[in-house]
Every structure is written in C-alpha cells, then in structure tokens.
Write a protein that holds these residues in place. Structure first.
Motif, PDB file in Angstrom:
ATOM      1  N   UNK A 110       0.826  -1.211   0.000  1.00 37.90           N
ATOM      2  CA  UNK A 110       0.000   0.000   0.000  1.00 37.90           C
ATOM      3  C   UNK A 110       0.859   1.260   0.000  1.00 37.90           C
ATOM      4  N   UNK A 111       2.027   1.215   0.630  1.00 37.18           N
ATOM      5  CA  UNK A 111       2.957   2.343   0.539  1.00 37.18           C
ATOM      6  C   UNK A 111       3.350   2.562  -0.918  1.00 37.18           C
ATOM      7  N   UNK A 112       3.609   1.458  -1.631  1.00 35.08           N
ATOM      8  CA  UNK A 112       3.967   1.556  -3.053  1.00 35.08           C
ATOM      9  C   UNK A 112       2.802   2.141  -3.855  1.00 35.08           C
ATOM     10  N   UNK A 113       1.579   1.681  -3.558  1.00 40.92           N
ATOM     11  CA  UNK A 113       0.402   2.199  -4.260  1.00 40.92           C
ATOM     12  C   UNK A 113       0.225   3.697  -4.015  1.00 40.92           C
ATOM     13  N   UNK A 114       0.399   4.114  -2.766  1.00 39.87           N
ATOM     14  CA  UNK A 114       0.198   5.520  -2.417  1.00 39.87           C
ATOM     15  C   UNK A 114       1.271   6.423  -3.019  1.00 39.87           C
ATOM     16  N   UNK A 115       2.416   5.861  -3.353  1.00 44.60           N
ATOM     17  CA  UNK A 115       3.456   6.635  -4.041  1.00 44.60           C
ATOM     18  C   UNK A 115       3.217   6.719  -5.544  1.00 44.60           C
ATOM     19  N   UNK A 116       2.171   6.041  -6.017  1.00 47.56           N
ATOM     20  CA  UNK A 116       1.822   6.034  -7.443  1.00 47.56           C
ATOM     21  C   UNK A 116       0.769   7.117  -7.673  1.00 47.56           C
ATOM     22  N   UNK A 117       1.090   8.127  -8.451  1.00 49.62           N
ATOM     23  CA  UNK A 117       0.202   9.279  -8.651  1.00 49.62           C
ATOM     24  C   UNK A 117      -1.162   8.866  -9.193  1.00 49.62           C
ATOM     25  N   UNK A 118      -1.200   7.881 -10.076  1.00 53.58           N
ATOM     26  CA  UNK A 118      -2.470   7.454 -10.667  1.00 53.58           C
ATOM     27  C   UNK A 118      -3.388   6.863  -9.605  1.00 53.58           C
ATOM     28  N   UNK A 119      -2.810   6.126  -8.652  1.00 51.60           N
ATOM     29  CA  UNK A 119      -3.621   5.553  -7.571  1.00 51.60           C
ATOM     30  C   UNK A 119      -4.166   6.670  -6.680  1.00 51.60           C
ATOM     31  N   UNK A 120      -3.353   7.665  -6.374  1.00 54.05           N
ATOM     32  CA  UNK A 120      -3.824   8.785  -5.564  1.00 54.05           C
ATOM     33  C   UNK A 120      -4.939   9.531  -6.274  1.00 54.05           C
ATOM     34  N   UNK A 121      -4.799   9.698  -7.587  1.00 54.30           N
ATOM     35  CA  UNK A 121      -5.842  10.376  -8.367  1.00 54.30           C
ATOM     36  C   UNK A 121      -7.152   9.591  -8.321  1.00 54.30           C
ATOM     37  N   UNK A 122      -7.061   8.266  -8.387  1.00 55.33           N
ATOM     38  CA  UNK A 122      -8.269   7.440  -8.312  1.00 55.33           C
ATOM     39  C   UNK A 122      -8.949   7.570  -6.959  1.00 55.33           C
ATOM     40  N   UNK A 123      -8.154   7.604  -5.897  1.00 57.57           N
ATOM     41  CA  UNK A 123      -8.723   7.783  -4.561  1.00 57.57           C
ATOM     42  C   UNK A 123      -9.415   9.133  -4.445  1.00 57.57           C
ATOM     43  N   UNK A 124      -8.768  10.181  -4.950  1.00 57.10           N
ATOM     44  CA  UNK A 124      -9.361  11.517  -4.898  1.00 57.10           C
ATOM     45  C   UNK A 124     -10.658  11.570  -5.697  1.00 57.10           C
ATOM     46  N   UNK A 125     -10.668  10.935  -6.865  1.00 56.05           N
ATOM     47  CA  UNK A 125     -11.869  10.929  -7.699  1.00 56.05           C
ATOM     48  C   UNK A 125     -12.999  10.163  -7.034  1.00 56.05           C
ATOM     49  N   UNK A 126     -12.675   9.062  -6.343  1.00 51.01           N
ATOM     50  CA  UNK A 126     -13.694   8.292  -5.625  1.00 51.01           C
ATOM     51  C   UNK A 126     -14.337   9.155  -4.538  1.00 51.01           C
ATOM     52  N   UNK A 127     -13.519   9.902  -3.808  1.00 56.44           N
ATOM     53  CA  UNK A 127     -14.060  10.798  -2.777  1.00 56.44           C
ATOM     54  C   UNK A 127     -14.940  11.871  -3.419  1.00 56.44           C
ATOM     55  N   UNK A 128     -14.450  12.459  -4.516  1.00 54.46           N
ATOM     56  CA  UNK A 128     -15.216  13.518  -5.183  1.00 54.46           C
ATOM     57  C   UNK A 128     -16.559  12.997  -5.687  1.00 54.46           C
ATOM     58  N   UNK A 129     -16.567  11.831  -6.323  1.00 53.00           N
ATOM     59  CA  UNK A 129     -17.822  11.269  -6.830  1.00 53.00           C
ATOM     60  C   UNK A 129     -18.814  11.036  -5.697  1.00 53.00           C
TER      61      UNK A 129
END
Length: 452
Positions: A362-381
């Motif tokens: 999960x640390x590796x995932x969180x360092x991946x910009x695309x994964x962070x963008x997906x999390x942000x978009x999920x919150x926004x939706x």
C-alpha cells in the motif's frame, strides 16, 4: 572495373530515389503528425456570471480566436493540436454556453472549436503553464456583461451560492504523520490527494474547495475544524493514511465522530456563553434566565450535532461504496472515534484513511500518482452524489434540484386523473410530459410530473 563501379552507383541511387518516392506516397495516404499536441481532458463549469471551459493539453498551446454574430459564437483556433478529442460527453448545463463543437480548421494539423453562446459575453482566454500537479491548460472564460442580480436573504448566512467543502490534508510541517517502510511521509501523501480532490471540486460548477493547508505547514488538529466553522462549510473531509506496528494490515476506512465525543464537545460548547448567545441570535436578548438560555442552546446544539453526525454517516457509506472499487477496504462500514478534527457541530465531517502506509504494497500504491488520483476521484464522486441528493439551502445545486421535474412511481389503484389532481396539473400536461398516447398507466411506471 570503372564501368562496374559506375553501374553499382547508379543502382544504389535509383534504389534510394525509389524508397524516397515510396515514403512520400505513404505519407500522403497516411499523414503522421510528429510531436502533435493533444487535448487530454476538458471540463466545463459555470457559477454566477462566468462560464468556464478548461482544456488540458500535453504541451503549451498556441491559439487565436474571433467571434461571430447571429447567432453568437466564439471560434478558437488551436495551432498544431490534434482534432480528434470529442466534446460529446461534456456536460453543459446553464451559463452562456449552449454547445461546444468542432469546425473545419485552417490546416489539417490544427483544431478549430466553435463555442455556441446564448448571448454576448466578455471573453478571457489565458494559458496556464504545467506544474507538479497540473498539465498545460488553456482557460476560456465567458463573462455575462449584464448578469441577473441574485437576491440574497439578509437574515441568512453570507453565502456565495456555492457548496463549500473544506479539504484537510492530515499532518504537515513538524508533524510527518506515519512513515512507511521505505521512508514515505504520510503528510506528503495526504497533501497530494488533498490537492487532487480540491481540483475536482473547484472544477465542478457550484462547488468550492478550501484547503486547511496547501503546503508543508503544521496546523493543530483543534484548529482545523475552526476553519470549517469560519468558512461556513457544508462539509469537512480530512485525509489520512493508517499505520500499524506490523506490516500485515491493509485497506482504507472512513471515520465519523463518536457519540461520546459529540456529547463532550456539546458540553464544552455550552460553556462558551458567547457561542450559545450567537447561536440563539435575537432570542438570547429576551431570555433573562441563564438556565433557560442554556436549555434552548443545548436543544439546538443537540439537534445540530445529531443532524451533522447523521449526514456524516450517510456520506461515509457513499465514500466506502466508491472506494471499494479502487482499493481494499479495511472496514466496510463507517467507524466512529473521538477525533478532534471532526468536532464542528454545524458541519458534517468525515475522516478518510486511504490505506496503511505501514504495509509495503500500500505504501507503493500511495506513491503512485495514478492511484492517488483514483482515490481523490472516488471521494469527489461520493461528495457529488451526496450533495446532488441533499443540496444545502441557498446554493445553486438547491436551485437546480428545485427546477428538476418531480417523478412519481405508479402504485396500485392510481390513474392519470388521480395523479393530476394530486400534483395540481392537468391530464394533458402529464401525457405531454411523458409522451403518453393513452390514459393507461401501469404499476411501477415512473412518470415525470410537470411544474404546475
């Protein structure tokens, strides 16, 4: 020997000419735009008197524009920009723009956009260079020179008709938060996701994001909810990354304020005489008994806190539904805890743990910009769905919902004449609104109710 060498040279020259001719012929049939600039994304929004189109591109755009009348149109020529981006899926609702379409460009290597307008407008076009968080952008703004004045209730809060969301990236400055196995700081992950979420909110018509911090600074957990109260926010979203003493736990979770902390916060607020007097307003001036004033303040605070916690819980469920499509969930239902950042009684507040930074994957995932963008978009939706369902009073979204046609699901024993009587419309209006050719309706059929 000389004749043989001359023959070889001639053959080689002929071969080169033949290959060159073939390449030219191929290029005519299949033109290739080397290094062409592309439109990668487009967003439309409007608020108050301004309609805005934002184009994201993979390089700095070169552009020119002019206007046409009868009907009013803005024509934008983008030099060296590929013209294959489709604007068909772009949601255009309200404002000075009725349609965005392509037109024949001056050159096959260019793009020509035609923005059809509902009237004359003052134009603002300006590029924004790319930075660490955003690509190159071209902003096109159309400002109504004669906006219709908005009537504001002077007795209500001083609102700008936008839904205000306070985005709170956890930790910062001297407080790094949790640290991952390879040295990733939680404060950097939360700030990045917070900026992404704020960008989505600010690009949505009728919404505005305010960040508790947009740089690496420290803000006390007790001061963060005060920002939401000061801004009269409709929501506070605090972003964090979880951690544990062992690397095995993983997954996201969403938290709301516990009932026990809510009750203790209620008691603390009631001790603030000026706070309860402000809450009661003019009523506090005619209440001579301090105990009576406290009773009324306690009742209102209780109602406010209960409503806020109920709204927070409802939104939390929406966030969980969206996020479980992006990442593993550590908890599949909203959790409650005594968290200082969630203690504003007037503001629904949630805390989102985006994953365990102590887990190597999960640390590796969180360092991946695309994964962070997906999390942000999920919150926004989730936020968008929540406010679409329950928009705050006095906002543009509340106006839009009020103007939407009502719907009615037909139950047993109901008829068009009964529904017409119930909603104060005629049978003909019901039939026209729903394209009905007869007076017959079936159980379970959803009908749109026209405005009376």
């Amino acid at each position: 020997m000389l004749a043989k060498k001359h023959t070889q040279t001639r053959v080689l020259k002929d071969g080169v000419e033949l290959v060159s001719a073939f390449i030219c012929f191929f290029a005519i049939l299949f033109p290739i735009q080397v290094g062409a600039t592309n439109i990668t994304d487009a967003r439309f929004s409007f608020a108050a008197d301004t309609s805005r189109l934002v184009l994201e591109l993979n390089d700095t755009p070169k552009y020119s524009y002019f206007t046409l009348r009868n009907p009013d149109r803005l024509v934008v020529d983008l030099q060296g920009v590929d013209n294959r981006y489709s604007f068909d899926s772009l949601a255009i609702k309200g404002g000075l723009v009725s349609k965005i379409r392509h037109s024949k460009p001056k050159s096959a290597k260019d793009t020509r956009l035609v923005i059809e307008m509902t009237g004359k407008a003052e134009l603002k076009l300006f590029p924004i260079p790319k930075n660490a968080d955003f690509p190159d952008r071209l902003v096109i703004e159309l400002v109504d020179p004669n906006p219709v004045p908005v009537l504001v209730n002077s007795n209500g809060p001083n609102r700008d008709q936008q839904i205000v969301v306070v985005v709170d990236p956890g930790h910062g400055g001297k407080d790094p938060g949790s640290i991952g196995p390879t040295g990733t700081y939680e404060k950097n992950i939360t700030l990045s996701i917070g900026k992404m979420l704020a960008r989505h909110i600010n690009n949505e018509a009728g919404m505005k994001a305010i960040m508790t911090r947009n740089s690496d600074i420290y803000i006390s957990p007790n001061d963060r909810p005060k920002i939401a109260a000061r801004e009269q926010a409709d929501l506070l979203v605090s972003i964090h990354a979880d951690a544990f003493t062992t690397p095995q736990p993983r997954g996201a979770s969403v938290w709301v304020l516990s009932k026990g902390r809510a009750d203790s916060e209620l008691g603390r607020l009631l001790e603030q005489t000026e706070r309860s007097s402000a809450l009661l307003g003019a009523a506090a001036e005619v209440i001579e008994d301090r105990d009576t004033e406290r009773y009324f303040a306690e009742t209102i605070f209780n109602m406010s806190m209960d409503l806020s916690r109920a709204s927070s819980y409802e939104l939390s469920n929406k966030v969980i539904r969206e996020m479980k499509g992006i990442t593993k969930m550590h908890k599949r239902t909203p959790q409650s805890a005594s968290l200082a950042v969630l203690t504003t009684p007037e503001t629904p507040s949630i805390l989102v743990e985006v994953g365990f930074i102590s887990n190597p994957q999960e640390e590796k995932n969180l360092n991946w910009a695309k994964h962070r963008e997906r999390l942000a978009l999920a919150m926004f939706n989730s936020i968008k769905a929540y406010f679409k369902q329950t928009p705050p009073d006095g906002t543009l979204w509340a106006q839009w919902k009020a103007n939407e046609p009502q719907e009615h699901k037909v139950s047993s024993g109901e008829s068009l004449s009964l529904l017409a009587q119930q909603y104060g419309v005629t049978v003909r209006q019901l039939k026209n609104e729903n394209n009905l050719s007869s007076d017959v309706v079936r159980i379970g059929q959803v009908l749109k109710i026209p405005s009376s």
